[in-house]
Design an enzyme around this catalytic site. Structure first.
Site, PDB file in Angstrom:
ATOM      1  N   LYS A 122       0.865  -1.187   0.000  1.00 50.88           N
ATOM      2  CA  LYS A 122       0.000   0.000   0.000  1.00 50.88           C
ATOM      3  C   LYS A 122       0.889   1.220   0.000  1.00 50.88           C
ATOM      4  O   LYS A 122       2.044   1.170   0.428  1.00 50.88           O
ATOM      5  CB  LYS A 122      -0.900   0.007   1.240  1.00 50.88           C
ATOM      6  CG  LYS A 122      -2.196   0.742   1.042  1.00 50.88           C
ATOM      7  CD  LYS A 122      -3.187  -0.089   0.268  1.00 50.88           C
ATOM      8  CE  LYS A 122      -4.506   0.620   0.041  1.00 50.88           C
ATOM      9  NZ  LYS A 122      -5.543  -0.302  -0.449  1.00 50.88           N
TER      10      LYS A 122
HETATM   11  P1  NAD Z   1     -13.109   7.604  -2.893  1.00 50.48           P
HETATM   12  O1  NAD Z   1     -12.119   8.648  -2.561  1.00 50.48           O
HETATM   13  O2  NAD Z   1     -13.493   7.376  -4.313  1.00 50.48           O
HETATM   14  O3  NAD Z   1     -14.469   7.854  -2.072  1.00 50.48           O
HETATM   15  C1  NAD Z   1     -14.509   8.029  -0.685  1.00 50.48           C
HETATM   16  C2  NAD Z   1     -15.920   8.475  -0.319  1.00 50.48           C
HETATM   17  O4  NAD Z   1     -16.014   8.578   1.097  1.00 50.48           O
HETATM   18  C3  NAD Z   1     -16.296   9.851  -0.864  1.00 50.48           C
HETATM   19  O5  NAD Z   1     -17.656   9.841  -1.269  1.00 50.48           O
HETATM   20  C4  NAD Z   1     -16.122  10.766   0.347  1.00 50.48           C
HETATM   21  O6  NAD Z   1     -16.917  11.937   0.289  1.00 50.48           O
HETATM   22  C5  NAD Z   1     -16.592   9.835   1.433  1.00 50.48           C
HETATM   23  N1  NAD Z   1     -16.182  10.245   2.762  1.00 50.48           N
HETATM   24  C6  NAD Z   1     -15.020  10.834   3.146  1.00 50.48           C
HETATM   25  N2  NAD Z   1     -15.046  11.119   4.455  1.00 50.48           N
HETATM   26  C7  NAD Z   1     -16.242  10.693   4.898  1.00 50.48           C
HETATM   27  C8  NAD Z   1     -16.881  10.693   6.166  1.00 50.48           C
HETATM   28  N3  NAD Z   1     -16.277  11.216   7.241  1.00 50.48           N
HETATM   29  N4  NAD Z   1     -18.108  10.154   6.273  1.00 50.48           N
HETATM   30  C9  NAD Z   1     -18.725   9.620   5.183  1.00 50.48           C
HETATM   31  N5  NAD Z   1     -18.189   9.604   3.963  1.00 50.48           N
HETATM   32  C10 NAD Z   1     -16.963  10.132   3.833  1.00 50.48           C
HETATM   33  O7  NAD Z   1     -12.551   6.255  -2.235  1.00 50.48           O
HETATM   34  P2  NAD Z   1     -12.872   4.764  -2.641  1.00 50.48           P
HETATM   35  O8  NAD Z   1     -11.849   4.328  -3.624  1.00 50.48           O
HETATM   36  O9  NAD Z   1     -14.322   4.603  -2.931  1.00 50.48           O
HETATM   37  O10 NAD Z   1     -12.495   4.013  -1.270  1.00 50.48           O
HETATM   38  C11 NAD Z   1     -13.410   3.898  -0.189  1.00 50.48           C
HETATM   39  C12 NAD Z   1     -12.982   2.746   0.707  1.00 50.48           C
HETATM   40  O11 NAD Z   1     -12.921   1.550  -0.065  1.00 50.48           O
HETATM   41  C13 NAD Z   1     -11.595   2.892   1.340  1.00 50.48           C
HETATM   42  O12 NAD Z   1     -11.596   2.282   2.603  1.00 50.48           O
HETATM   43  C14 NAD Z   1     -10.697   2.102   0.391  1.00 50.48           C
HETATM   44  O13 NAD Z   1      -9.518   1.644   1.022  1.00 50.48           O
HETATM   45  C15 NAD Z   1     -11.633   0.968   0.041  1.00 50.48           C
HETATM   46  N6  NAD Z   1     -11.280   0.268  -1.218  1.00 50.48           N
HETATM   47  C16 NAD Z   1     -11.273   0.899  -2.420  1.00 50.48           C
HETATM   48  C17 NAD Z   1     -10.987   0.186  -3.580  1.00 50.48           C
HETATM   49  C18 NAD Z   1     -11.037   0.804  -4.945  1.00 50.48           C
HETATM   50  O14 NAD Z   1     -10.970   0.039  -5.933  1.00 50.48           O
HETATM   51  N7  NAD Z   1     -11.165   2.104  -5.095  1.00 50.48           N
HETATM   52  C19 NAD Z   1     -10.676  -1.181  -3.494  1.00 50.48           C
HETATM   53  C20 NAD Z   1     -10.687  -1.796  -2.253  1.00 50.48           C
HETATM   54  C21 NAD Z   1     -11.002  -1.065  -1.122  1.00 50.48           C
END
Ligand code: NAD
Length: 432
Positions: A122
């Site tokens: 990561k």
């Molecule tokens: P992203 O940046 O696209 O979206 C994050 C979302 O969370 C946004 O809508 C943001 O406004 C919201 N957010 C931020 N702070 C917040 C709060 N305090 N309360 C509620 N919502 C809040 O990120 P993502 O890629 O969708 O990742 C989200 C989660 O999924 C993370 O934990 C990440 O590690 C995990 N993840 C992502 C992927 C991927 O393919 N993108 C894969 C595996 C895991």
């Protein structure tokens, strides 16, 4: 000496770097699973900390030319035994070494659970990307890539998007790496735009995969998706796609949220309109015809499916008793604490744990890497078909272990992941 020294907000404190509740959670989960499975003590010790950690500090020039900020960045490789390492890059103001190490450890278990030929990694930069212009984001990304360039590579360590990063950021990383070696190396990152060698279906794969798994969990519990309601926390890559695919499967999405707060309508929200609104306004703020609720209230709504898809540490010992869903489908990494797990178990909530729930992302990333290294391209049906097959198989293996050993789904998924890594380590032996 400058006349005035500005206070350095990002002051570097080695202990604080590791002082992350998330790393504590990852280590405690691992320790619990290791005890349950009777893991070899030497192997346990080997896996408790990442094999390689890199901390970099580097300058980032703001659009106002004279303003230069020093930023901290990280790249952590947890296990190098299984093949190249793989894991996303996160831009967020809370990133530190512990957080990145926790995420790298979870990547190891996730890749192993999915039987992908990768160890976990990561990366991240401690910065709030929402405060940056596009030009600043590009400069930051290129400089960070240069700082970690000896660590990454298509056969070494392959980054991907995570919170705060996206396809465009991956394109800049790919370009910076390619400029250095002198030829195009699309396979150095995954989650790129398709025109640069990105895979069809990668962008939405995490949300889509979560939805496939929810379908399996619903079948197992005897629930009909068409009669289910869902609540999704976070409306970024994972949350918005999860909401979209759930709604396509006939689930009534009654509440969603993002950093601006939550919105709720018991009759159901139009996910298409939500996506249009966010495309235009960046957040869910001022979305019409709904009730505004807080992120805390959202988690406690009565629903069949609750999908935390934003941040870690959301369901804790404090609120777990008030969670009223039947299926907790973890899209985010580390959304549930150990205390919360025990309460959810007691209340009979069926948990699709993060290392399984969001594994669709790394699985489609693996497909992208496979296509890039062979210079072939699969159609969307092939990608989605393979994604579904691998996720459903992993779900069945996890459920089988959970029921046969009388342990919860999180422990079962962790043990499935840890077991293969432990076997590989024992077979490879100790060098020299
Ligand atoms: P992203 O940046 O696209 O979206 C994050 C979302 O969370 C946004 O809508 C943001 O406004 C919201 N957010 C931020 N702070 C917040 C709060 N305090 N309360 C509620 N919502 C809040 O990120 P993502 O890629 O969708 O990742 C989200 C989660 O999924 C993370 O934990 C990440 O590690 C995990 N993840 C992502 C992927 C991927 O393919 N993108 C894969 C595996 C895991």
């Amino acid at each position: 000496m400058p006349a005035e020294i500005r206070p350095f907000e990002q002051s570097f404190n080695v202990e604080a770097e590791w002082d992350s509740p998330m790393f504590g959670l990852a280590q405690q989960q691992f320790t619990g699973a290791a005890k349950m499975m009777g893991l070899d003590e030497n192997i346990y010790e080997r896996l408790l900390f990442p094999q390689r950690t890199q901390i970099v500090s580097f300058p980032c020039r703001r659009d106002a030319y004279g303003e230069v900020e020093t930023l901290f960045g990280y790249r952590v490789q947890h296990v190098l035994t299984m093949g190249p390492t793989k894991g996303g890059i996160r831009y967020h103001q809370d990133v530190n070494l512990g957080e990145v190490s926790a995420l790298a450890m979870w990547m190891t278990w996730k890749c192993s659970l999915m039987r992908l030929p990768f160890g976990g990694a990561k990366g991240g930069v401690r910065i709030d990307p929402t405060q940056l212009s596009r030009a600043e984001l590009q400069r930051l990304t290129r400089r960070y890539t240069m700082e970690i360039i000896d660590t990454i590579g298509p056969d070494r360590d392959i980054p991907a998007p995570d919170m705060g990063t996206n396809e465009q950021v991956m394109a800049w990383i790919m370009d910076t790496y390619s400029q250095q070696v002198g030829y195009a190396v699309p396979e150095v990152v995954t989650g790129k735009p398709t025109v640069l060698g990105g895979s069809h279906g990668r962008a939405e794969a995490t949300g889509r995969g979560l939805c496939y798994l929810i379908g399996e969990a619903a079948d197992h519990l005897g629930l009909e998706l068409e009669r289910c309601t869902a609540v999704v926390q976070g409306f970024g890559n994972v949350g918005s796609n999860a909401a979209r695919f759930l709604s396509e499967r006939g689930v009534r999405v009654i509440a969603v949220s993002d950093v601006s707060g939550g919105i709720y309508n018991q009759r159901g929200l139009s996910v298409g309109s939500l996506l249009d609104h966010v495309r235009e306004h960046r957040t869910l703020e001022n979305f019409p015809d709904c009730e505004r609720i807080s992120n805390d209230e959202l988690l406690e709504l009565e629903c069949d499916i609750l999908a935390p898809a934003a941040l870690q540490n959301q369901i804790t010992g404090e609120n777990a008793g008030r969670i009223k869903c039947q299926i907790l489908a973890e899209g985010a990494n580390g959304p549930t604490t150990l205390e919360a797990d025990a309460i959810l178990d007691g209340n009979g909530v069926f948990v699709i744990p993060d290392i399984l729930g969001n594994a669709g992302g790394v699985t489609a990333s693996y497909f992208e890497w496979v296509q890039d290294t062979q210079s072939i391209s699969w159609g969307i049906e092939e990608v989605n078909g393979r994604l579904r097959t691998l996720l459903v198989e992993a779900f069945k293996r996890t459920l089988q272990r959970s029921t046969s050993s009388g342990i919860n789904m999180r422990s079962a998924a962790l043990i499935e992941g840890i077991e293969r890594v432990a076997q590989a380590k024992l077979l490879r032996g100790v060098f020299p």
